[in-house]
Design a protein around this motif. Structure first.
Motif, PDB file in Angstrom:
ATOM      1  N   ALA A   1       0.828  -1.210   0.000  1.00  0.00           N
ATOM      2  CA  ALA A   1       0.000   0.000   0.000  1.00  0.00           C
ATOM      3  C   ALA A   1       0.862   1.260   0.000  1.00  0.00           C
ATOM      4  O   ALA A   1       0.488   2.285  -0.569  1.00  0.00           O
TER       5      ALA A   1
ATOM      6  N   GLU B   1       1.568 -11.931   2.280  1.00  0.00           N
ATOM      7  CA  GLU B   1       1.783 -10.874   3.280  1.00  0.00           C
ATOM      8  C   GLU B   1       3.063 -11.108   4.084  1.00  0.00           C
ATOM      9  O   GLU B   1       3.225 -10.566   5.171  1.00  0.00           O
TER      10      GLU B   1
ATOM     11  N   ASP C   1       6.337  -8.612   6.215  1.00  0.00           N
ATOM     12  CA  ASP C   1       6.528  -8.257   7.635  1.00  0.00           C
ATOM     13  C   ASP C   1       7.490  -9.268   8.272  1.00  0.00           C
ATOM     14  O   ASP C   1       8.381  -8.914   9.036  1.00  0.00           O
TER      15      ASP C   1
ATOM     16  N   LYS D   1       2.402   1.487   7.649  1.00  0.00           N
ATOM     17  CA  LYS D   1       1.104   1.033   7.129  1.00  0.00           C
ATOM     18  C   LYS D   1       0.208   2.222   6.775  1.00  0.00           C
ATOM     19  O   LYS D   1       0.508   3.362   7.128  1.00  0.00           O
ATOM     20  N   ASP D   2      -0.937   1.906   6.166  1.00  0.00           N
ATOM     21  CA  ASP D   2      -1.910   2.955   5.836  1.00  0.00           C
ATOM     22  C   ASP D   2      -2.898   3.204   6.969  1.00  0.00           C
ATOM     23  O   ASP D   2      -3.926   3.829   6.787  1.00  0.00           O
ATOM     24  N   VAL D   3      -2.596   2.651   8.145  1.00  0.00           N
ATOM     25  CA  VAL D   3      -3.427   2.869   9.336  1.00  0.00           C
ATOM     26  C   VAL D   3      -2.533   3.485  10.422  1.00  0.00           C
ATOM     27  O   VAL D   3      -1.315   3.372  10.351  1.00  0.00           O
TER      28      VAL D   3
ATOM     29  N   GLY E   1      -1.803   2.605  13.292  1.00  0.00           N
ATOM     30  CA  GLY E   1      -1.118   1.637  14.140  1.00  0.00           C
ATOM     31  C   GLY E   1      -1.988   0.396  14.180  1.00  0.00           C
ATOM     32  O   GLY E   1      -2.793   0.172  13.263  1.00  0.00           O
TER      33      GLY E   1
ATOM     34  N   LEU F   1      -5.139  -1.256  15.403  1.00  0.00           N
ATOM     35  CA  LEU F   1      -6.422  -0.804  15.935  1.00  0.00           C
ATOM     36  C   LEU F   1      -7.127  -2.002  16.571  1.00  0.00           C
ATOM     37  O   LEU F   1      -6.687  -3.152  16.419  1.00  0.00           O
TER      38      LEU F   1
ATOM     39  N   ASP G   1     -10.299  -4.072  12.147  1.00  0.00           N
ATOM     40  CA  ASP G   1      -9.966  -3.543  10.831  1.00  0.00           C
ATOM     41  C   ASP G   1     -10.915  -2.382  10.524  1.00  0.00           C
ATOM     42  O   ASP G   1     -12.135  -2.580  10.432  1.00  0.00           O
TER      43      ASP G   1
ATOM     44  N   ALA H   1      -6.019 -11.147  12.377  1.00  0.00           N
ATOM     45  CA  ALA H   1      -5.925  -9.684  12.229  1.00  0.00           C
ATOM     46  C   ALA H   1      -4.878  -9.413  11.168  1.00  0.00           C
ATOM     47  O   ALA H   1      -3.702  -9.715  11.359  1.00  0.00           O
TER      48      ALA H   1
ATOM     49  N   VAL I   1      -3.294  -7.054  10.020  1.00  0.00           N
ATOM     50  CA  VAL I   1      -2.344  -5.945  10.039  1.00  0.00           C
ATOM     51  C   VAL I   1      -0.889  -6.409  10.155  1.00  0.00           C
ATOM     52  O   VAL I   1       0.018  -5.755   9.666  1.00  0.00           O
TER      53      VAL I   1
HETATM   54  P1  ADP Z   1       0.844  -3.683   3.819  1.00  0.00           P
HETATM   55  O1  ADP Z   1       0.789  -2.468   2.942  1.00  0.00           O
HETATM   56  O2  ADP Z   1       1.984  -3.653   4.772  1.00  0.00           O
HETATM   57  O3  ADP Z   1       0.739  -4.962   3.064  1.00  0.00           O
HETATM   58  P2  ADP Z   1      -1.688  -4.460   4.812  1.00  0.00           P
HETATM   59  O4  ADP Z   1      -2.659  -3.939   3.806  1.00  0.00           O
HETATM   60  O5  ADP Z   1      -1.330  -5.895   4.786  1.00  0.00           O
HETATM   61  O6  ADP Z   1      -0.400  -3.568   4.750  1.00  0.00           O
HETATM   62  O7  ADP Z   1      -2.175  -4.117   6.281  1.00  0.00           O
HETATM   63  C1  ADP Z   1      -2.802  -2.890   6.571  1.00  0.00           C
HETATM   64  C2  ADP Z   1      -4.311  -3.088   6.588  1.00  0.00           C
HETATM   65  O8  ADP Z   1      -4.640  -4.026   7.607  1.00  0.00           O
HETATM   66  C3  ADP Z   1      -5.094  -1.866   6.950  1.00  0.00           C
HETATM   67  O9  ADP Z   1      -5.379  -1.074   5.829  1.00  0.00           O
HETATM   68  C4  ADP Z   1      -6.345  -2.421   7.618  1.00  0.00           C
HETATM   69  O10 ADP Z   1      -7.461  -2.379   6.740  1.00  0.00           O
HETATM   70  C5  ADP Z   1      -6.006  -3.874   7.899  1.00  0.00           C
HETATM   71  N1  ADP Z   1      -6.231  -4.270   9.289  1.00  0.00           N
HETATM   72  C6  ADP Z   1      -6.817  -5.451   9.671  1.00  0.00           C
HETATM   73  N2  ADP Z   1      -6.892  -5.546  10.992  1.00  0.00           N
HETATM   74  C7  ADP Z   1      -6.337  -4.413  11.489  1.00  0.00           C
HETATM   75  C8  ADP Z   1      -6.097  -3.938  12.821  1.00  0.00           C
HETATM   76  N3  ADP Z   1      -6.453  -4.646  13.904  1.00  0.00           N
HETATM   77  N4  ADP Z   1      -5.475  -2.745  12.952  1.00  0.00           N
HETATM   78  C9  ADP Z   1      -5.096  -2.028  11.896  1.00  0.00           C
HETATM   79  N5  ADP Z   1      -5.307  -2.416  10.612  1.00  0.00           N
HETATM   80  C10 ADP Z   1      -5.917  -3.585  10.399  1.00  0.00           C
END
Ligand code: ADP
Ligand code: ASP
Ligand code: MG
Length: 424
Positions: free
Chosen positions: A9, A200, A203, A222-224, A226, A228, A231, A257, A259
């Protein structure tokens, strides 16, 4: 030194690549930067593998062109003078085409790894060159495959920790370089055949490198904001958790999860290396820190949703009880088809599992059909609630048909007919 990992992302377009350059420039220290394939490239390469395996030339060409066009568009958005990078990327696509020109072997997982690994080779070649040429962020591109030694368990390769550690410490020595840039997700066998660590898996690569180099920390961007408590894509009320222990995070990722890749935590825990989950959108934000000495008294309820599940129930046709012998037989077949069981339950006459809906499930059912009466519910969802309370359970199951449930002191799990947060 620190290890940074940027996922798909964060490098999904030219703006993303420019942004990670800004983030890296905030840190004046020794870095190993791990980068995933750009955007949805791995999904696109999976389509290419399928077309190649089915020997469907039209679909194969379409999938190949899509991946190629995507990367060349990105290059033209990033580079003032893209001659050198275009040459390098063309070479990578030529090598991929060469691979595709030979018919596939019978080992799908092997073929998958040989092709899908191109995603990370392409992304890191572009990002490394961009940082060097356009941003003055001097870095050395490293092919991680000869360093990250694995077994031959294609698509879920097991790491040779001793050899990988030795190779990595030799390569990432920081004698003449301050910043290295390399691939997540991929490694290679002792015969130098590419392997992958599972979807994935970047990581996890970050954690393997951090472990090998005794890094001060691993940061995954990440796009979040931290980690959470759910999701946010389907639970808009999700809130950030500031600190988590390794154990709690292992549990969360184990339950699905998305993330953090589940294998990421253990190597970090073994060496007490903190993991920071930070936002590439807001790098000033504190994010979430995962480490051992966290004494959080109370966590909010944490919700994990797994979609596209199938709930299967096996009952011995001879009315024998479900005993160790049946369990062992059934589990052996699951293991053979490499289908991970997300939840299991047994009673006197039934054994039930909830698993991801995969394309080889019909074969598995076929194989056990003779001895077991098999019933199943397709398209169910598995919800796990850690640190549950009555009101959150009520919110989650309201109006849903419960196919199965399991409640322990800390964790409540429900197999539901339709997800309560399905706002799509
Ligand atoms: P990367 O770009 O590293 O591959 P991912 O897309 O695999 O990132 O992981 C980020 C995504 O994970 C977020 O956009 C969110 O929608 C999802 N996600 C699922 N569970 C959680 C959580 N508990 N906290 C934060 N994000 C989460
Ligand atoms: N590119 C791989 C995937 O999409 C690995 C990763 O992104 O972590 O699964
Ligand atoms: Mg990812």
């Amino acid at each position: 030194m620190k290890v940074f990992k940027f996922g798909g992302a964060s490098v999904k377009d030219a703006e993303g690549v420019k942004n990670i350059s800004k983030i890296i420039q905030r840190y004046d220290e020794q870095l190993v930067i791990v980068v995933s394939a750009m955007g949805k490239t791995t999904d696109a390469l999976e389509k290419l593998v399928e077309a190649y395996y089915d020997q469907d030339n039209n679909l194969e060409q379409e999938a190949f062109d899509r991946v190629k066009d995507f990367h060349f568009t990105l290059i033209s958005d990033l580079f003032q003078n893209g001659e050198l990078i275009k040459k390098k990327i063309n070479l990578l696509f030529d090598q991929l085409q060469q691979k595709l020109s030979n018919p596939p072997s019978l080992n799908y997982d092997f073929e998958y790894d040989q092709i899908v690994s191109w995603g990370e080779l392409l992304s890191t070649t572009i990002v490394s060159q961009y940082l060097n040429d356009e941003e003055g962020v001097v870095n050395q591109w490293v092919d991680i495959r000869p360093l990250l030694r694995t077994d031959e368990n294609y698509r879920d390769a097991g790491v040779d920790w001793n050899l990988s550690g030795e190779f990595m410490r030799k390569q990432f020595n920081f004698n003449t370089q301050k910043v290295y840039l390399t691939q997540g997700f991929i490694g290679s066998t002792p015969n130098n055949l590419s392997t992958t660590l599972g979807r994935e898996g970047s990581d996890y690569s970050g954690a393997i490198i951090a472990f090998a180099l005794n890094a001060d920390s691993l940061s995954i961007w990440k796009d979040v904001p931290g980690v959470l408590n759910a999701d946010p894509r389907w639970y808009p009320k999700a809130i950030k958790i500031d600190e988590l222990s390794y154990w709690e995070t292992i549990e969360l990722s184990y339950y699905g999860a998305q993330v953090i890749h589940p294998k990421t935590l253990k190597p970090l825990q073994n060496k007490s290396i903190p993991l920071y989950v930070k936002s590439f959108v807001n790098p000033d934000g504190v994010g979430t820190v995962i480490r051992s000495d966290v004494k959080v008294k109370e966590l909010p309820p944490v919700l994990v949703l797994k979609q596209n599940q199938i709930f299967i129930t096996f009952s011995p046709k001879d009315f024998s009880f479900i005993m160790e012998k049946n369990l062992s037989q059934i589990l052996t077949v699951f293991s053979k088809y490499r289908i991970k069981i997300n939840l299991m339950q047994n009673s006197a006459l039934n054994f039930s599992v909830c698993v991801d809906m995969k394309r080889n499930i019909p074969q598995l059912i076929e194989e056990l059909n003779e001895q077991y009466l098999i019933r199943y519910n397709e398209d169910v969802e598995l919800v796990t609630i850690r640190h549950y309370n009555e009101s959150v359970i009520e919110e989650i199951i309201k109006g849903k048909e419960i196919v199965d449930s399991q409640i322990s002191r800390v964790t409540a799990r429900y197999v539901l007919k339709k997800c309560p947060w399905d706002f799509s």
